[in-house]
Scaffold this active site. Sequence first.
Site, PDB file in Angstrom:
ATOM      1  N   VAL A   1     118.378  42.223 100.133  1.00  0.00           N
ATOM      2  CA  VAL A   1     119.589  42.131 101.558  1.00  0.00           C
ATOM      3  C   VAL A   1     118.585  41.529 102.616  1.00  0.00           C
ATOM      4  CG1 VAL A   1     121.502  43.442 100.964  1.00  0.00           C
ATOM      5  CG2 VAL A   1     119.308  44.398 101.792  1.00  0.00           C
TER       6      VAL A   1
ATOM      7  N   ASN B   1     125.444  48.759 103.263  1.00  0.00           N
ATOM      8  CA  ASN B   1     124.747  50.040 102.862  1.00  0.00           C
ATOM      9  C   ASN B   1     123.550  50.028 102.515  1.00  0.00           C
ATOM     10  OD1 ASN B   1     125.455  52.953 101.676  1.00  0.00           O
ATOM     11  ND2 ASN B   1     124.485  51.813 100.147  1.00  0.00           N
TER      12      ASN B   1
ATOM     13  N   SER C   1     122.984  55.807 110.699  1.00  0.00           N
ATOM     14  CA  SER C   1     122.618  57.313 110.500  1.00  0.00           C
ATOM     15  C   SER C   1     122.668  57.967 111.822  1.00  0.00           C
ATOM     16  CB  SER C   1     121.200  57.143 109.851  1.00  0.00           C
ATOM     17  OG  SER C   1     120.755  58.412 109.983  1.00  0.00           O
TER      18      SER C   1
ATOM     19  N   TYR D   1     112.871  53.504 111.116  1.00  0.00           N
ATOM     20  CA  TYR D   1     114.156  53.856 110.421  1.00  0.00           C
ATOM     21  C   TYR D   1     115.187  54.040 111.650  1.00  0.00           C
ATOM     22  CZ  TYR D   1     117.661  56.029 107.517  1.00  0.00           C
ATOM     23  OH  TYR D   1     119.095  56.392 106.861  1.00  0.00           O
TER      24      TYR D   1
ATOM     25  N   ALA E   1     114.955  52.958 114.695  1.00  0.00           N
ATOM     26  CA  ALA E   1     115.196  51.873 115.427  1.00  0.00           C
ATOM     27  C   ALA E   1     115.842  50.986 114.633  1.00  0.00           C
ATOM     28  CB  ALA E   1     113.680  51.203 115.536  1.00  0.00           C
ATOM     29  N   ALA E   2     115.877  50.795 113.368  1.00  0.00           N
ATOM     30  CA  ALA E   2     116.674  50.019 112.564  1.00  0.00           C
ATOM     31  C   ALA E   2     118.259  50.522 112.793  1.00  0.00           C
ATOM     32  CB  ALA E   2     116.259  50.028 111.268  1.00  0.00           C
ATOM     33  N   LYS E   3     118.271  51.884 112.467  1.00  0.00           N
ATOM     34  CA  LYS E   3     119.579  52.584 112.433  1.00  0.00           C
ATOM     35  C   LYS E   3     120.292  52.442 113.865  1.00  0.00           C
ATOM     36  CE  LYS E   3     120.033  53.416 107.957  1.00  0.00           C
ATOM     37  NZ  LYS E   3     120.911  52.507 107.373  1.00  0.00           N
TER      38      LYS E   3
HETATM   39  P1  NAP Z   1     119.558  55.346  97.766  1.00  0.00           P
HETATM   40  O1  NAP Z   1     120.106  56.589  97.001  1.00  0.00           O
HETATM   41  O2  NAP Z   1     118.043  55.403  98.072  1.00  0.00           O
HETATM   42  O3  NAP Z   1     120.076  54.058  97.474  1.00  0.00           O
HETATM   43  C1  NAP Z   1     119.651  52.970  98.136  1.00  0.00           C
HETATM   44  C2  NAP Z   1     120.746  51.751  97.526  1.00  0.00           C
HETATM   45  O4  NAP Z   1     120.037  50.593  98.283  1.00  0.00           O
HETATM   46  C3  NAP Z   1     120.310  51.312  96.208  1.00  0.00           C
HETATM   47  O5  NAP Z   1     121.196  50.705  95.568  1.00  0.00           O
HETATM   48  C4  NAP Z   1     119.073  50.448  96.363  1.00  0.00           C
HETATM   49  O6  NAP Z   1     119.081  49.429  95.004  1.00  0.00           O
HETATM   50  C5  NAP Z   1     119.621  49.640  97.386  1.00  0.00           C
HETATM   51  N1  NAP Z   1     118.568  48.731  97.954  1.00  0.00           N
HETATM   52  C6  NAP Z   1     117.444  49.087  98.448  1.00  0.00           C
HETATM   53  N2  NAP Z   1     116.612  48.217  98.987  1.00  0.00           N
HETATM   54  C7  NAP Z   1     117.486  47.013  98.659  1.00  0.00           C
HETATM   55  C8  NAP Z   1     117.261  45.849  99.056  1.00  0.00           C
HETATM   56  N3  NAP Z   1     116.218  45.217  99.771  1.00  0.00           N
HETATM   57  N4  NAP Z   1     118.277  44.942  98.766  1.00  0.00           N
HETATM   58  C9  NAP Z   1     119.531  45.315  98.088  1.00  0.00           C
HETATM   59  N5  NAP Z   1     119.515  46.466  98.018  1.00  0.00           N
HETATM   60  C10 NAP Z   1     118.646  47.241  98.069  1.00  0.00           C
HETATM   61  O7  NAP Z   1     120.121  55.787  99.289  1.00  0.00           O
HETATM   62  P2  NAP Z   1     121.276  56.301 100.039  1.00  0.00           P
HETATM   63  O8  NAP Z   1     120.585  57.774 100.427  1.00  0.00           O
HETATM   64  O9  NAP Z   1     122.456  56.194  99.130  1.00  0.00           O
HETATM   65  O10 NAP Z   1     121.409  55.422 101.314  1.00  0.00           O
HETATM   66  C11 NAP Z   1     122.398  54.647 101.506  1.00  0.00           C
HETATM   67  C12 NAP Z   1     122.596  54.369 102.920  1.00  0.00           C
HETATM   68  O11 NAP Z   1     123.015  55.308 103.838  1.00  0.00           O
HETATM   69  C13 NAP Z   1     121.293  53.620 103.529  1.00  0.00           C
HETATM   70  O12 NAP Z   1     121.344  52.625 104.726  1.00  0.00           O
HETATM   71  C14 NAP Z   1     120.633  54.969 104.353  1.00  0.00           C
HETATM   72  O13 NAP Z   1     119.926  54.580 105.407  1.00  0.00           O
HETATM   73  C15 NAP Z   1     122.037  55.413 104.712  1.00  0.00           C
HETATM   74  N6  NAP Z   1     122.058  56.961 105.089  1.00  0.00           N
HETATM   75  C16 NAP Z   1     121.715  57.891 103.944  1.00  0.00           C
HETATM   76  C17 NAP Z   1     121.593  59.334 104.373  1.00  0.00           C
HETATM   77  C18 NAP Z   1     121.544  60.170 103.454  1.00  0.00           C
HETATM   78  O14 NAP Z   1     121.368  61.415 103.830  1.00  0.00           O
HETATM   79  N7  NAP Z   1     121.632  59.877 101.999  1.00  0.00           N
HETATM   80  C19 NAP Z   1     122.177  59.624 105.640  1.00  0.00           C
HETATM   81  C20 NAP Z   1     122.253  58.529 106.585  1.00  0.00           C
HETATM   82  C21 NAP Z   1     122.265  57.294 106.501  1.00  0.00           C
HETATM   83  P3  NAP Z   1     118.352  49.492  93.537  1.00  0.00           P
HETATM   84  O15 NAP Z   1     119.069  50.656  92.949  1.00  0.00           O
HETATM   85  O16 NAP Z   1     118.338  48.303  92.778  1.00  0.00           O
HETATM   86  O17 NAP Z   1     117.000  50.098  94.038  1.00  0.00           O
END
Ligand code: NAP
Length: 249
Positions: A64, A90, A142, A155, A157-159
């Site tokens: 992405v 996402n 986030s 992170y 800064a991006a969010k």
């Molecule tokens: P995760 O379990 O680590 O999953 C990350 C997902 O992003 C995977 O599907 C991965 O694909 C994909 N990805 C990573 N780099 C990519 C790239 N360069 N191009 C395309 N896809 C990419 O993360 P998550 O916890 O579900 O988090 C999802 C979102 O929610 C993120 O933006 C995160 O910052 C946000 N968030 C999460 C939390 C939390 O507590 N978990 C809290 C706040 C915000 P692959 O499977 O192919 O690696």
Amino acid sequence: MELAGQAALVTGGSRGLGRAIAVALAEAGADVAVNYAQRAEAAEQVCAEIEALGRRALAVQADVGNLAQVEAAVERVLQAFGRLDILVNNAGITRDSLLVRMREEDWDTVLTTNLKSIYNCTKTAARHMMKARSGAIVNISSVVGLGGNPGQANYAAAKAGILGFTKTAAKELAPRQVRVNAVAPGFIMSEMTDALPEEVRQAYLARIPLGRFGKPEEVARAVRFLVSPAASYITGVTLVVDGGLSMAM
Ligand code: NAP
């Protein structure tokens, strides 16, 4: 079903929050393209779940952070589904360290994957939505973007950047009836948070008023609401889904 006949693209849909969002949109009636970076098998499993619900699914590999790859991915989605009504930005990563020790490449990678990606995907998808004079975009931010967090300057800064982007895109796209909103999750159980040391997890837990971590499905329900007709008069907002954590930040 409120999203019947619509087509959605969920970035980072192969795991965690993205997987739950992809399935929730399919449960609401949408055909769903599941973007992933590396884990093709995981993305195919999510597609099988979506197809078991009677919807069409498509796994699309693309970094992405790379505009050309995003443009090719959106083209594939349009070829497969003939339309694109919903985009959920996402995909995200972390590369944590204290600011004084943060390597330049960890700053650049996190900003590219978490923020430039929003520009890449929204710009590409919005062209089609503007022509159709309808569409809904949700950007996953986030609570760290609201309150900051030691060890996550890149992170955070991006969010936080996502929130300014969301409001600007909401204003620019509103005349074409395209809505743009953000969701700011707190601590949600996923591989991203599984990787944190136990003492960090316990410190968070102590600060969450609802007394537990969130589930990916609880974020997915908020996204499903924001892209649905139930949210037809909502644009430019940030919906916080954090069990009350940000009140204590
Ligand atoms: P995760 O379990 O680590 O999953 C990350 C997902 O992003 C995977 O599907 C991965 O694909 C994909 N990805 C990573 N780099 C990519 C790239 N360069 N191009 C395309 N896809 C990419 O993360 P998550 O916890 O579900 O988090 C999802 C979102 O929610 C993120 O933006 C995160 O910052 C946000 N968030 C999460 C939390 C939390 O507590 N978990 C809290 C706040 C915000 P692959 O499977 O192919 O690696």
